[in-house]
Write a protein that holds these residues in place. Structure first.
Motif, PDB file in Angstrom:
ATOM      1  N   MET A 142     -84.544 -54.778   9.912  1.00 26.91           N
ATOM      2  CA  MET A 142     -85.522 -53.991   9.059  1.00 26.91           C
ATOM      3  C   MET A 142     -86.974 -54.074   9.382  1.00 26.91           C
ATOM      4  SD  MET A 142     -85.943 -53.933   4.892  1.00 26.91           S
ATOM      5  CE  MET A 142     -84.256 -54.387   4.592  1.00 26.91           C
ATOM      6  N   CYS A 143     -87.577 -52.929   9.460  1.00 25.67           N
ATOM      7  CA  CYS A 143     -89.025 -52.831   9.626  1.00 25.67           C
ATOM      8  C   CYS A 143     -89.626 -53.227   8.481  1.00 25.67           C
ATOM      9  CB  CYS A 143     -89.486 -51.307   9.928  1.00 25.67           C
ATOM     10  SG  CYS A 143     -91.153 -50.921  10.126  1.00 25.67           S
ATOM     11  N   VAL A 144     -90.877 -54.050   8.560  1.00 22.13           N
ATOM     12  CA  VAL A 144     -91.711 -54.569   7.411  1.00 22.13           C
ATOM     13  C   VAL A 144     -92.287 -53.426   6.786  1.00 22.13           C
ATOM     14  CG1 VAL A 144     -91.505 -56.968   8.139  1.00 22.13           C
ATOM     15  CG2 VAL A 144     -93.575 -55.474   8.918  1.00 22.13           C
ATOM     16  N   ALA A 145     -92.684 -52.345   7.684  1.00 25.39           N
ATOM     17  CA  ALA A 145     -93.570 -51.406   7.175  1.00 25.39           C
ATOM     18  C   ALA A 145     -92.918 -50.199   6.431  1.00 25.39           C
ATOM     19  CB  ALA A 145     -94.278 -50.819   8.188  1.00 25.39           C
ATOM     20  N   CYS A 146     -91.876 -49.662   6.951  1.00 20.35           N
ATOM     21  CA  CYS A 146     -91.322 -48.673   6.297  1.00 20.35           C
ATOM     22  C   CYS A 146     -89.848 -49.083   5.499  1.00 20.35           C
ATOM     23  CB  CYS A 146     -90.714 -47.544   7.322  1.00 20.35           C
ATOM     24  SG  CYS A 146     -89.692 -47.972   8.501  1.00 20.35           S
ATOM     25  N   ARG A 147     -89.517 -50.304   5.690  1.00 19.00           N
ATOM     26  CA  ARG A 147     -88.410 -50.838   4.974  1.00 19.00           C
ATOM     27  C   ARG A 147     -87.028 -50.218   5.434  1.00 19.00           C
ATOM     28  NH1 ARG A 147     -89.604 -55.617   3.934  1.00 19.00           N
ATOM     29  NH2 ARG A 147     -88.277 -55.907   2.232  1.00 19.00           N
ATOM     30  N   GLU A 148     -86.929 -49.325   6.801  1.00 17.39           N
ATOM     31  CA  GLU A 148     -85.869 -48.736   7.394  1.00 17.39           C
ATOM     32  C   GLU A 148     -85.049 -49.823   8.247  1.00 17.39           C
ATOM     33  OE1 GLU A 148     -86.026 -44.589   8.746  1.00 17.39           O
ATOM     34  OE2 GLU A 148     -87.589 -44.547   7.518  1.00 17.39           O
ATOM     35  N   ARG A 149     -83.566 -49.501   8.024  1.00 20.98           N
ATOM     36  CA  ARG A 149     -82.785 -50.387   9.152  1.00 20.98           C
ATOM     37  C   ARG A 149     -82.699 -49.671  10.193  1.00 20.98           C
ATOM     38  NH1 ARG A 149     -81.059 -54.577   6.415  1.00 20.98           N
ATOM     39  NH2 ARG A 149     -80.925 -54.511   4.206  1.00 20.98           N
ATOM     40  N   PHE A 150     -82.867 -50.620  11.404  1.00 21.74           N
ATOM     41  CA  PHE A 150     -82.602 -50.069  13.046  1.00 21.74           C
ATOM     42  C   PHE A 150     -81.962 -51.008  13.807  1.00 21.74           C
ATOM     43  CE2 PHE A 150     -86.728 -48.063  11.527  1.00 21.74           C
ATOM     44  CZ  PHE A 150     -86.712 -46.956  11.975  1.00 21.74           C
ATOM     45  N   ALA A 151     -81.210 -50.602  14.719  1.00 23.85           N
ATOM     46  CA  ALA A 151     -80.644 -51.489  15.752  1.00 23.85           C
ATOM     47  C   ALA A 151     -81.876 -52.476  16.228  1.00 23.85           C
ATOM     48  CB  ALA A 151     -80.086 -50.978  16.787  1.00 23.85           C
ATOM     49  N   SER A 204     -82.393 -53.707  18.963  1.00 22.08           N
ATOM     50  CA  SER A 204     -83.003 -53.673  20.157  1.00 22.08           C
ATOM     51  C   SER A 204     -84.209 -52.529  20.043  1.00 22.08           C
ATOM     52  CB  SER A 204     -82.024 -53.150  21.160  1.00 22.08           C
ATOM     53  OG  SER A 204     -81.290 -52.058  20.739  1.00 22.08           O
ATOM     54  N   ALA A 205     -84.019 -51.592  19.142  1.00 20.96           N
ATOM     55  CA  ALA A 205     -85.024 -50.599  18.599  1.00 20.96           C
ATOM     56  C   ALA A 205     -86.406 -51.215  18.023  1.00 20.96           C
ATOM     57  CB  ALA A 205     -84.385 -49.534  18.066  1.00 20.96           C
ATOM     58  N   LEU A 206     -86.500 -52.630  17.689  1.00 22.37           N
ATOM     59  CA  LEU A 206     -87.667 -53.016  17.058  1.00 22.37           C
ATOM     60  C   LEU A 206     -88.333 -53.807  17.620  1.00 22.37           C
ATOM     61  CD1 LEU A 206     -85.443 -53.663  13.535  1.00 22.37           C
ATOM     62  CD2 LEU A 206     -87.319 -51.796  13.826  1.00 22.37           C
ATOM     63  N   LEU A 207     -89.737 -53.917  17.349  1.00 26.29           N
ATOM     64  CA  LEU A 207     -90.639 -55.061  18.047  1.00 26.29           C
ATOM     65  C   LEU A 207     -90.412 -56.216  17.258  1.00 26.29           C
ATOM     66  CD1 LEU A 207     -93.828 -52.965  18.528  1.00 26.29           C
ATOM     67  CD2 LEU A 207     -92.370 -53.753  20.186  1.00 26.29           C
ATOM     68  N   CYS A 259     -90.914 -51.111  13.448  1.00 23.33           N
ATOM     69  CA  CYS A 259     -90.325 -50.442  14.558  1.00 23.33           C
ATOM     70  C   CYS A 259     -91.840 -49.467  15.118  1.00 23.33           C
ATOM     71  CB  CYS A 259     -89.585 -49.348  13.815  1.00 23.33           C
ATOM     72  SG  CYS A 259     -90.320 -47.985  12.296  1.00 23.33           S
ATOM     73  N   ILE A 260     -91.319 -48.917  16.182  1.00 20.30           N
ATOM     74  CA  ILE A 260     -92.312 -48.134  17.029  1.00 20.30           C
ATOM     75  C   ILE A 260     -92.918 -47.052  16.147  1.00 20.30           C
ATOM     76  CG2 ILE A 260     -92.762 -46.997  19.228  1.00 20.30           C
ATOM     77  CD1 ILE A 260     -91.977 -49.968  19.619  1.00 20.30           C
ATOM     78  N   SER A 261     -92.111 -46.449  15.452  1.00 19.44           N
ATOM     79  CA  SER A 261     -92.890 -45.308  14.767  1.00 19.44           C
ATOM     80  C   SER A 261     -93.873 -45.986  13.597  1.00 19.44           C
ATOM     81  CB  SER A 261     -91.617 -44.633  13.941  1.00 19.44           C
ATOM     82  OG  SER A 261     -91.006 -45.025  13.085  1.00 19.44           O
ATOM     83  N   CYS A 262     -93.739 -47.015  13.287  1.00 14.31           N
ATOM     84  CA  CYS A 262     -94.574 -47.640  12.086  1.00 14.31           C
ATOM     85  C   CYS A 262     -95.904 -48.127  12.933  1.00 14.31           C
ATOM     86  CB  CYS A 262     -93.978 -48.452  11.240  1.00 14.31           C
ATOM     87  SG  CYS A 262     -92.783 -47.945  10.216  1.00 14.31           S
ATOM     88  N   VAL A 263     -96.127 -48.231  13.975  1.00 18.03           N
ATOM     89  CA  VAL A 263     -97.167 -48.876  14.818  1.00 18.03           C
ATOM     90  C   VAL A 263     -98.636 -48.276  14.132  1.00 18.03           C
ATOM     91  CG1 VAL A 263     -98.579 -49.268  16.715  1.00 18.03           C
ATOM     92  CG2 VAL A 263     -96.232 -49.629  16.779  1.00 18.03           C
ATOM     93  N   GLU A 264     -98.556 -46.893  13.612  1.00 16.43           N
ATOM     94  CA  GLU A 264     -99.717 -46.216  13.522  1.00 16.43           C
ATOM     95  C   GLU A 264     -99.613 -45.700  11.833  1.00 16.43           C
ATOM     96  OE1 GLU A 264    -102.486 -45.656  14.869  1.00 16.43           O
ATOM     97  OE2 GLU A 264    -101.730 -46.238  16.678  1.00 16.43           O
ATOM     98  N   HIS A 265     -98.471 -46.354  11.287  1.00 10.23           N
ATOM     99  CA  HIS A 265     -98.291 -45.983   9.834  1.00 10.23           C
ATOM    100  C   HIS A 265     -99.386 -46.582   8.790  1.00 10.23           C
ATOM    101  CE1 HIS A 265     -96.083 -46.217   5.794  1.00 10.23           C
ATOM    102  NE2 HIS A 265     -95.237 -45.089   6.715  1.00 10.23           N
ATOM    103  N   GLU A 314    -108.012 -55.391  10.891  1.00  4.89           N
ATOM    104  CA  GLU A 314    -108.629 -54.626  11.889  1.00  4.89           C
ATOM    105  C   GLU A 314    -108.045 -55.504  13.126  1.00  4.89           C
ATOM    106  OE1 GLU A 314    -112.459 -52.866  14.007  1.00  4.89           O
ATOM    107  OE2 GLU A 314    -112.091 -52.799  11.684  1.00  4.89           O
ATOM    108  N   MET A 315    -108.276 -56.670  13.266  1.00  8.02           N
ATOM    109  CA  MET A 315    -108.203 -57.655  14.110  1.00  8.02           C
ATOM    110  C   MET A 315    -106.603 -57.798  14.605  1.00  8.02           C
ATOM    111  SD  MET A 315    -107.859 -61.885  14.701  1.00  8.02           S
ATOM    112  CE  MET A 315    -106.925 -61.683  13.279  1.00  8.02           C
ATOM    113  N   LEU A 316    -105.750 -57.665  13.496  1.00  9.09           N
ATOM    114  CA  LEU A 316    -104.292 -57.656  13.498  1.00  9.09           C
ATOM    115  C   LEU A 316    -103.639 -56.296  14.245  1.00  9.09           C
ATOM    116  CD1 LEU A 316    -103.372 -59.358  10.141  1.00  9.09           C
ATOM    117  CD2 LEU A 316    -103.033 -60.392  12.498  1.00  9.09           C
ATOM    118  N   MET A 317    -104.189 -55.341  13.793  1.00 11.30           N
ATOM    119  CA  MET A 317    -103.858 -54.043  14.405  1.00 11.30           C
ATOM    120  C   MET A 317    -104.396 -54.051  15.830  1.00 11.30           C
ATOM    121  SD  MET A 317    -102.118 -52.095  12.552  1.00 11.30           S
ATOM    122  CE  MET A 317    -102.080 -50.743  13.200  1.00 11.30           C
TER     123      MET A 317
END
Length: 74
Positions: free
Chosen positions: A1-10, A12-15, A37-43, A60-63
């Motif tokens: 599960m992505c920590v930003a959008c909370r959606e579930r993905f495979a 292999s599709a997540l960082l 997830c890759i789509s949440c990098v700029e979320h 800012e440092m973390l991003m």
């Protein structure tokens, strides 16, 4: 599960990332980790979630570190 959008993905599709001493790093197979997830990098929620996961308020440092990780691993 992505920590930003909370959606579930495979998995292999997540960082898979981790924080060591407040610094964001790719997962090193030791310790706790989290997924993004890759789509949440700029979320808009991502900086806050990274700060929460790393217990570090320097969003800012973390991003910037997240973008370095993506470029180096990609």
């Amino acid at each position: 599960m992505c920590v930003a959008c909370r959606e579930r993905f495979a998995q292999s599709a997540l960082l898979r990332l981790q924080c060591r001493e407040g610094i964001l790093e790719p997962y090193s197979y030791k310790g706790r980790s989290f997924y993004l997830c890759i789509s949440c990098v700029e979320h808009k929620k991502t900086p806050g979630q990274l700060a929460r996961q790393c217990k570090n308020g320097a969003t800012e440092m973390l991003m910037n570190r997240l973008k370095e990780i993506i470029v180096n691993d990609g």
